[in-house]
Scaffold this active site. Structure first.
Site, PDB file in Angstrom:
ATOM      1  N   SER A  92     126.023 -13.473  61.933  1.00 46.18           N
ATOM      2  CA  SER A  92     126.470 -12.469  61.451  1.00 46.18           C
ATOM      3  C   SER A  92     126.436 -12.931  59.726  1.00 46.18           C
ATOM      4  CB  SER A  92     128.203 -12.658  61.612  1.00 46.18           C
ATOM      5  OG  SER A  92     128.844 -12.120  60.892  1.00 46.18           O
ATOM      6  N   GLY A  93     126.296 -11.946  59.142  1.00 41.42           N
ATOM      7  CA  GLY A  93     125.982 -12.111  57.413  1.00 41.42           C
ATOM      8  C   GLY A  93     127.361 -12.386  57.135  1.00 41.42           C
ATOM      9  N   LEU A  94     128.564 -11.552  57.572  1.00 41.98           N
ATOM     10  CA  LEU A  94     129.696 -11.802  56.921  1.00 41.98           C
ATOM     11  C   LEU A  94     130.354 -13.358  57.286  1.00 41.98           C
ATOM     12  CD1 LEU A  94     132.307 -11.335  56.040  1.00 41.98           C
ATOM     13  CD2 LEU A  94     133.060 -10.171  58.260  1.00 41.98           C
ATOM     14  N   ASP A 131     130.373 -11.403  51.233  1.00 37.67           N
ATOM     15  CA  ASP A 131     129.391 -10.764  51.985  1.00 37.67           C
ATOM     16  C   ASP A 131     128.929  -9.620  51.318  1.00 37.67           C
ATOM     17  OD1 ASP A 131     127.715 -10.077  54.259  1.00 37.67           O
ATOM     18  OD2 ASP A 131     129.212  -8.814  55.159  1.00 37.67           O
ATOM     19  N   ASP A 153     121.512 -10.979  61.464  1.00 36.94           N
ATOM     20  CA  ASP A 153     122.062  -9.859  60.562  1.00 36.94           C
ATOM     21  C   ASP A 153     121.270 -10.082  59.366  1.00 36.94           C
ATOM     22  OD1 ASP A 153     123.177  -8.089  58.999  1.00 36.94           O
ATOM     23  OD2 ASP A 153     125.220  -9.159  59.030  1.00 36.94           O
ATOM     24  N   ASP A 201     121.171  -8.007  56.899  1.00 31.06           N
ATOM     25  CA  ASP A 201     121.541  -7.187  55.846  1.00 31.06           C
ATOM     26  C   ASP A 201     120.817  -6.106  55.452  1.00 31.06           C
ATOM     27  OD1 ASP A 201     124.019  -8.844  55.514  1.00 31.06           O
ATOM     28  OD2 ASP A 201     123.253 -10.075  53.843  1.00 31.06           O
ATOM     29  N   GLU A 251     120.000  -2.842  57.975  1.00 33.01           N
ATOM     30  CA  GLU A 251     121.016  -1.777  57.637  1.00 33.01           C
ATOM     31  C   GLU A 251     120.273  -0.939  56.510  1.00 33.01           C
ATOM     32  OE1 GLU A 251     123.937  -4.587  57.286  1.00 33.01           O
ATOM     33  OE2 GLU A 251     124.670  -3.670  55.019  1.00 33.01           O
ATOM     34  N   LYS A 311     124.079  -5.414  49.005  1.00 30.23           N
ATOM     35  CA  LYS A 311     125.031  -4.737  50.034  1.00 30.23           C
ATOM     36  C   LYS A 311     126.300  -5.359  49.807  1.00 30.23           C
ATOM     37  CE  LYS A 311     126.657  -6.246  53.444  1.00 30.23           C
ATOM     38  NZ  LYS A 311     126.235  -6.409  54.804  1.00 30.23           N
ATOM     39  N   ASN A 370     129.978  -5.898  52.134  1.00 28.96           N
ATOM     40  CA  ASN A 370     130.645  -5.612  53.616  1.00 28.96           C
ATOM     41  C   ASN A 370     131.173  -4.106  53.944  1.00 28.96           C
ATOM     42  OD1 ASN A 370     132.917  -6.100  55.633  1.00 28.96           O
ATOM     43  ND2 ASN A 370     131.381  -7.478  56.106  1.00 28.96           N
ATOM     44  N   SER A 371     130.763  -3.668  54.932  1.00 26.53           N
ATOM     45  CA  SER A 371     131.172  -2.429  55.437  1.00 26.53           C
ATOM     46  C   SER A 371     132.622  -2.088  55.373  1.00 26.53           C
ATOM     47  CB  SER A 371     130.570  -1.966  56.771  1.00 26.53           C
ATOM     48  OG  SER A 371     129.356  -2.371  56.758  1.00 26.53           O
ATOM     49  N   ARG A 388     120.226  -0.512  61.815  1.00 24.12           N
ATOM     50  CA  ARG A 388     121.531  -0.151  61.691  1.00 24.12           C
ATOM     51  C   ARG A 388     121.652   1.086  60.430  1.00 24.12           C
ATOM     52  NH1 ARG A 388     125.929  -4.714  59.873  1.00 24.12           N
ATOM     53  NH2 ARG A 388     127.197  -3.435  58.758  1.00 24.12           N
ATOM     54  N   HIS A 418     127.336   2.001  62.945  1.00 22.13           N
ATOM     55  CA  HIS A 418     128.700   1.227  62.556  1.00 22.13           C
ATOM     56  C   HIS A 418     129.684   2.152  62.011  1.00 22.13           C
ATOM     57  CE1 HIS A 418     130.686  -2.312  61.991  1.00 22.13           C
ATOM     58  NE2 HIS A 418     130.613  -2.663  60.924  1.00 22.13           N
TER      59      HIS A 418
HETATM   60  C1  SPV Z   1     128.335  -8.819  60.064  1.00 21.87           C
HETATM   61  O1  SPV Z   1     128.879  -9.404  61.101  1.00 21.87           O
HETATM   62  O2  SPV Z   1     128.116  -9.473  59.165  1.00 21.87           O
HETATM   63  C2  SPV Z   1     128.205  -7.426  60.235  1.00 21.87           C
HETATM   64  C3  SPV Z   1     129.072  -6.649  61.028  1.00 21.87           C
HETATM   65  O3  SPV Z   1     127.301  -6.989  59.538  1.00 21.87           O
HETATM   66  S1  SPV Z   1     130.409  -5.999  59.726  1.00 21.87           S
HETATM   67  O4  SPV Z   1     130.907  -7.266  59.056  1.00 21.87           O
HETATM   68  O5  SPV Z   1     131.106  -5.298  60.483  1.00 21.87           O
HETATM   69  O6  SPV Z   1     129.330  -5.369  58.913  1.00 21.87           O
HETATM   70 MG    MG Z   2     126.721  -8.182  58.075  1.00 22.28          MG
END
Ligand code: SPV
Ligand code: MG
Length: 307
Positions: free
Chosen positions: A58-60, A70, A97, A99, A126, A132, A134-135, A169, A200
Site C-alpha cells: 500500500s502506498g498509504l 500519501d 500500489d 500511485d 491510478e 497524487k 490519498n483518495s 485504477r 475506488h
Molecule cells: C493505498 O492503500 O495506498 C491505496 C488505497 O491506494 S487508498 O488508501 O484507499 O487510496
Molecule cells: Mg495508494
C-alpha cells in the site's frame, strides 16, 4: 518463486512458478481473492503467516510507515526498496500500489520495470496527476487525461511484458464523476493493456461499486478496496462477480493502535511489567524474521569451535 537469497526470511521456501503468474491466477480465479496490506518486510511476513495468498504493498501504508504523507512525498526508489524487503521476507505475490506512476509514461514504465526486477508480481496505477493525494483526503482529486493515462498503461505493458500484472485504477468516483465516466475510463484502460480494473469509492456504502461491477459485467476482473464501505459483507462482492478485495491499510492501523496503547501504558505505569502479556514475545519475532535459518547456516558455514 525462486529467490536469489538463500533464506526467504519469515517463510518456508516453497517454490512457485513466478510471482506474476501466481498473482494473475489469483485475480483470474473464480474464487474471491483477498490481498492483505503490508508495508515492510515484517508486516508482509505476518500477513503471509496469517494465510493470505497475496499482498498489497500500500502506498498509504508504506509512506505513513516512513513518516511521509500519501502525496508522493516518498520517492519511487524508497517505495521500490520497501517492496524489495517485502519480497525477500515472503513467498506470496505482491501487487504494488504504484500511485499514478510518479510522473508520465516514462516514469511509470521505469518504476514498473524496477518493481519487476525486484520481484514484485504486478503494479496498480491510478488515473491521477502527479503528485497524487490519498483518495480519502480533501476534495481535490483531478483526473489524468484519459488518453495520456492510457499511454502510461501501454508504456508499462510494453516495458514489463505480458506476464507482469497491470491493474488500472480509476478514481472517477473519488473525483466526483458518475458511473458512466468510470465505465468509459475502465473501458479505455482495458484496451490499453490492463489485466484488471480497480474501482475506488469513498462512500460508506458499496452501492456504486456494486453498480459498476454489474454494468462492467466481467469485461476484466474487478478489484475493490472496501475501506470506507467496510460493513458490506463479502457475499455481496461474490454475487456481482468481483474478483479481488484489498484490505488496504489494516495492518498499519492495527500497528498504530497497538503502539499507541502500549506507549501510553509504559509512559504512565513507568514499567513494562504489566504489558508483557500484551506484546508479541521475542520468540515470535525471531521466528518471523527467520533466525532459525541463521542458526542452521551457522552450523553449515562457521568453523566448528574447538576449545
Ligand atoms: C493505498 O492503500 O495506498 C491505496 C488505497 O491506494 S487508498 O488508501 O484507499 O487510496
Ligand atoms: Mg495508494
Amino acid at each position: 518463486m525462486n529467490k536469489a537469497m538463500p533464506f526467504p526470511i519469515g517463510a518456508e521456501a516453497v517454490p512457485v512458478a513466478s510471482p506474476s503468474t501466481s498473482l494473475r491466477e489469483l485475480i483470474l480465479s473464480k474464487d474471491l481473492t483477498f490481498l492483505m496490506e503490508a508495508h515492510d518486510g515484517l508486516s508482509a511476513a505476518i500477513a503471509e503467516r496469517a494465510g493470505f495468498k497475496g499482498l498489497w504493498a500500500s502506498g498509504l501504508s508504506i509512506s505513513s510507515a516512513l513518516g511521509y504523507r500519501d502525496a508522493n512525498e516518498a520517492s519511487w526508489t524508497q517505495v521500490v526498496d520497501v517492496v524489495e524487503r517485502m519480497v525477500d521476507s515472503t513467498n506470496v505475490p505482491i501487487l504494488v500500489d504504484g500511485d499514478s506512476g510518479f510522473g508520465n509514461f516514462n516514469n511509470a514504465r521505469l518504476v514498473a520495470r524496477k518493481l519487476k526486477q525486484r520481484g514484485a508480481a504486478g503494479i496498480c496505477l491510478e488515473d491521477k496527476a502527479f503528485p497524487k493525494l490519498n483518495s480519502f483526503v480533501g476534495d481535490r482529486h483531478p483526473l489524468a487525461d484519459i488518453y495520456e493515462f492510457s499511454g502510461r498503461l501501454k508504456a508499462v505493458r510494453d516495458t514489463t511484458g505480458p506476464a507482469f500484472v497491470l491493474v488500472a485504477r480509476t478514481e472517477a468516483l473519488i473525483a466526483g464523476y458518475g458511473l458512466d465516466v468510470a465505465l468509459d475510463r475502465a473501458e479505455a484502460f482495458a484496451n490499453s493493456g490492463a489485466d484488471a480494473v480497480l474501482i475506488h469509492s469513498r462512500k460508506s456504502v458499496a452501492d456504486e461499486i456494486l453498480d459498476f461491477a454489474k454494468k462492467w459485467n466481467n469485461r476484466l476482473p474487478v478489484v475493490i478496496v472496501p475501506t470506507k464501505y467496510y460493513k458490506t459483507p463479502v457475499s455481496a462482492y461474490r454475487e456481482v462477480g468481483i474478483s479481488t478485495v484489498i484490505w488496504a491499510n489494516h495492518a498499519l492501523r492495527a500497528a498504530i493502535a497497538g503502539m499507541r496503547d502500549i506507549c501510553g501504558r509504559i509512559r504512565s505505569e513507568e514499567s513494562v511489567a504489566g504489558i508483557e502479556e500484551r506484546v508479541a514475545d521475542l520468540e515470535e519475532l525471531f521466528r518471523l524474521i527467520g533466525y532459525d535459518e541463521l542458526e542452521q547456516a551457522e552450523k553449515q558455514y562457521l568453523p566448528k569451535q574447538t576449545a
